[in-house]
Design a protein around this motif. Structure first.
Motif: not given
Length: 386
Positions: A347-352
């Motif tokens: 989730k965090a990588i996708i958002q970035a």
């Protein structure tokens, strides 16, 4: 539309490796050997035996695409090509609309060869131009000139090739963006249906890869980025669609053989160094003519050093290959293969990545933007491909 195999008939694309060249190019890490007297005479009957062996094992395989790679397939004499195509047609069921591709070098794409290839059903030619600047061709160790490349493309049209691809390399030592775009514009003037534009990779064990001066003269990262972005813009303006990180085609002319591999379909490799993937099994033939010949004669080719692809490996490879393409990754398919929700897991990588406009998510697919394609290896690693 491509013809499909009957539901009960096995299907696979065919790759045929022709491992001979006039001379080894300075950047090439693929398996090939200089063409010596008698080499083709020894290679051909073994290749025909390998075709027969696989036909006996697999039955009437349905073949949607055939790809002759190398090496330099255009070194095949017309009679040798005829025997190979006769064997394929007699042993397998080639699709009525089969895409039959062949790589060729300008200096060996003679009128006789081109006419013979068309007569045998080759309907897609991939011409290894690499550059339209003579000094760059010399640096790469290519055995042709820019003029010979232009003339070979013209001969291919005269021989009846309506699906012509040109291969080019960018990011050469000491190359400037303006010089690369000059070559690219020359290629566009020939109006090919397909263009492959590969960034140079200096591989250890090759003359250029082992040359410290060549490494020191590689263009800086910022210039390489400009080359890549402006390549896409120039070709888009000229009517080419980018369908993979390094490949562009006019509508309806994407390479079906490569697409099948990127989509994870089965393919059978014939000849030394050729890789096969049939179902969960993968193997690579020996990168040695003598070792390959011994396995063919012993009817052991394809039965040694097999790897069984686990569901986890297949899911990783699906992610890696799909993200190289403009279609991107089908998130539902990935979840079915891996048992994981990619958007939740990372989730965090996708958002970035979305904030930096390196990826887009639309209609259930995750795609790299053109800028994202510049750093595709890093993105793919971050999303789970080891």
């Amino acid at each position: 539309m491509c013809a499909d195999a009957p539901p009960t008939q096995p299907s696979a694309s065919l790759y045929i490796h022709v491992p001979f060249c006039r001379a080894k190019c300075g950047y090439c890490a693929f398996f090939s050997e200089p063409l010596r007297p008698g080499a083709l005479d020894a290679y051909l009957p073994l290749l025909l035996d390998e075709i027969g062996l696989w036909a006996a094992r697999l039955g009437r395989l349905f073949v949607p695409t055939v790809f002759f790679g190398g090496g330099t397939p255009s070194l095949l004499p017309p009679e040798a090509l005829a025997r190979i195509m006769d064997a394929l047609r007699s042993r397998f069921d080639l699709a009525p609309d089969a895409e039959i591709s062949m790589e060729a070098n300008p200096e060996s794409a003679s009128p006789d060869f081109l006419r013979a290839a068309r007569a045998q059903g080759v309907n897609r030619l991939s011409l290894g131009v690499q550059s339209f600047r003579d000094e760059e061709l010399a640096l790469l160790g290519r055995p042709h000139t820019a003029r010979q490349a232009w003339e070979a493309a013209t001969r291919a049209r005269g021989a009846g090739f309506a699906n012509l691809g040109l291969d080019l390399i960018w990011g050469l030592p000491a190359q400037r963006e303006s010089q690369w775009l000059e070559s690219l514009r020359r290629a566009v003037e020939l109006a090919p249906e397909h263009l492959s534009c590969y960034g140079l990779t200096l591989e250890p064990g090759t003359p250029l890869g082992d040359d410290p001066e060549a490494r020191n003269q590689l263009p800086p990262e910022r210039e390489l980025a400009r080359m890549y972005i402006h390549t896409g813009e120039l070709l888009e303006d000229a009517g080419y669609l980018q369908y993979e990180i390094s490949n562009y085609a006019r509508l309806g002319h994407a390479c079906r053989h490569n697409q099948a591999c990127w989509e994870g379909r089965d393919y059978l490799g014939l000849g030394p160094a050729a890789t096969s993937t049939l179902g969960p099994c993968r193997w690579t033939n020996p990168e040695d003519l003598r070792a390959w010949a011994e396995l063919v004669r012993a009817q052991r080719i394809g039965l040694h050093q097999r790897e069984t692809l686990s569901p986890e490996i297949r899911a990783q490879e699906r992610l890696m290959l799909a993200l190289r393409t403009a279609k991107g990754l089908d998130l539902a398919e990935y979840r079915s293969l891996s048992g994981q929700n990619l958007l939740t897991r990372h989730k965090a990588i996708i958002q970035a990545l979305r904030q930096k406009e390196l990826i887009r998510i639309h209609q259930g697919r995750l795609r790299l933007t053109r800028t994202g394609m510049l750093v595709s290896n890093s993105i793919i690693r971050a999303l789970g491909f080891d």
